[in-house]
Design a protein around this motif. Sequence first.
Motif, PDB file in Angstrom:
ATOM      1  N   GLU A 186       0.829  -1.205   0.000  1.00  0.00           N
ATOM      2  CA  GLU A 186       0.000   0.000   0.000  1.00  0.00           C
ATOM      3  C   GLU A 186       0.867   1.259   0.000  1.00  0.00           C
ATOM      4  O   GLU A 186       0.501   2.280  -0.599  1.00  0.00           O
ATOM      5  N   VAL A 187       2.040   1.172   0.655  1.00  0.00           N
ATOM      6  CA  VAL A 187       2.955   2.317   0.673  1.00  0.00           C
ATOM      7  C   VAL A 187       3.588   2.499  -0.715  1.00  0.00           C
ATOM      8  O   VAL A 187       3.730   3.616  -1.210  1.00  0.00           O
ATOM      9  N   VAL A 188       3.932   1.364  -1.331  1.00  0.00           N
ATOM     10  CA  VAL A 188       4.512   1.421  -2.682  1.00  0.00           C
ATOM     11  C   VAL A 188       3.490   2.025  -3.649  1.00  0.00           C
ATOM     12  O   VAL A 188       3.817   2.887  -4.471  1.00  0.00           O
ATOM     13  N   ALA A 189       2.239   1.575  -3.524  1.00  0.00           N
ATOM     14  CA  ALA A 189       1.183   2.078  -4.416  1.00  0.00           C
ATOM     15  C   ALA A 189       0.984   3.583  -4.217  1.00  0.00           C
ATOM     16  O   ALA A 189       0.824   4.332  -5.191  1.00  0.00           O
ATOM     17  N   LEU A 190       1.013   4.019  -2.960  1.00  0.00           N
ATOM     18  CA  LEU A 190       0.856   5.451  -2.677  1.00  0.00           C
ATOM     19  C   LEU A 190       2.001   6.255  -3.287  1.00  0.00           C
ATOM     20  O   LEU A 190       1.795   7.304  -3.918  1.00  0.00           O
ATOM     21  N   ALA A 191       3.217   5.741  -3.109  1.00  0.00           N
ATOM     22  CA  ALA A 191       4.392   6.436  -3.651  1.00  0.00           C
ATOM     23  C   ALA A 191       4.289   6.550  -5.169  1.00  0.00           C
ATOM     24  O   ALA A 191       4.644   7.581  -5.752  1.00  0.00           O
ATOM     25  N   CYS A 192       3.784   5.491  -5.806  1.00  0.00           N
ATOM     26  CA  CYS A 192       3.657   5.524  -7.267  1.00  0.00           C
ATOM     27  C   CYS A 192       2.560   6.497  -7.690  1.00  0.00           C
ATOM     28  O   CYS A 192       2.720   7.222  -8.671  1.00  0.00           O
ATOM     29  N   ARG A 193       1.452   6.499  -6.945  1.00  0.00           N
ATOM     30  CA  ARG A 193       0.382   7.465  -7.267  1.00  0.00           C
ATOM     31  C   ARG A 193       0.901   8.893  -7.147  1.00  0.00           C
ATOM     32  O   ARG A 193       0.549   9.766  -7.930  1.00  0.00           O
ATOM     33  N   GLN A 194       1.712   9.123  -6.129  1.00  0.00           N
ATOM     34  CA  GLN A 194       2.228  10.478  -5.888  1.00  0.00           C
ATOM     35  C   GLN A 194       3.494  10.767  -6.706  1.00  0.00           C
ATOM     36  O   GLN A 194       4.083  11.831  -6.573  1.00  0.00           O
ATOM     37  N   ARG A 195       3.921   9.789  -7.494  1.00  0.00           N
ATOM     38  CA  ARG A 195       5.162   9.919  -8.287  1.00  0.00           C
ATOM     39  C   ARG A 195       6.304  10.430  -7.430  1.00  0.00           C
ATOM     40  O   ARG A 195       6.989  11.413  -7.767  1.00  0.00           O
ATOM     41  N   LEU A 196       6.493   9.763  -6.320  1.00  0.00           N
ATOM     42  CA  LEU A 196       7.509  10.173  -5.356  1.00  0.00           C
ATOM     43  C   LEU A 196       8.885  10.207  -6.020  1.00  0.00           C
ATOM     44  O   LEU A 196       9.295   9.249  -6.668  1.00  0.00           O
TER      45      LEU A 196
END
Length: 207
Positions: free
Chosen positions: A45-55
């Motif tokens: 879920e953290v990886v998915a969030l980072a990808c959504r936010q284009r970290l």
Amino acid sequence: MLARQIVVSNPDGLVRDQDPLVLADIMQEPVRVALWDRPSPVGPEVVALACRQRLAIRSWLNADALAPALQELLPDPAYGPLREDLALLADMTTCLFGVEGVGVRVTALTKPMCPRFHVDRIPVRLLCTYGGPGSEWLPAPSVPEGLLVPGSCQEGRVEAAAIQRLEPGQVAFFKGENWDDQPGKGVVHRSPPVASGGERLLVTLDV
Ligand SMILES: [Fe+2]
């Protein structure tokens, strides 16, 4: 204190263990890759969030102020596990090399890359991929002559079976070309191909 017994998988120069102390073995001469084998402490879920936010973070971490610096770089509460792990890895790295800080990069990738084998012109780099395929590297005997010549075609020149790949969560030190002034000894590696829509969260620390 008893010295750790180093078992180097020659001629690969790889040491691998579930004990984080294995990372300190990167200081030994025959070792080129030191790999701490562990499950990922950062969930999908953290990886998915980072990808959504284009970290995409590129910064410097001072050893004596890791927690506040990471809080500033990653303020979202959802990034708690990522902050904690980065603090751990940065602390281990600065202690091991006796340095005041490390350069950090945190990169979320969702698009296919065009990976090319190369060496890094740095002393050493820590890598960890939390989600998706990890970095790929080649044992020295599996590097075909001329592979790294700029502009040369790498397609089909490397045996697929020879390519080593880091698994999600694993932490590795890769020696670079500037370790101990021994050009030609850097670990040959590349970013893995990421399937379209695939998610990858990569962290690197540079000494
Ligand atoms: Fe690299």
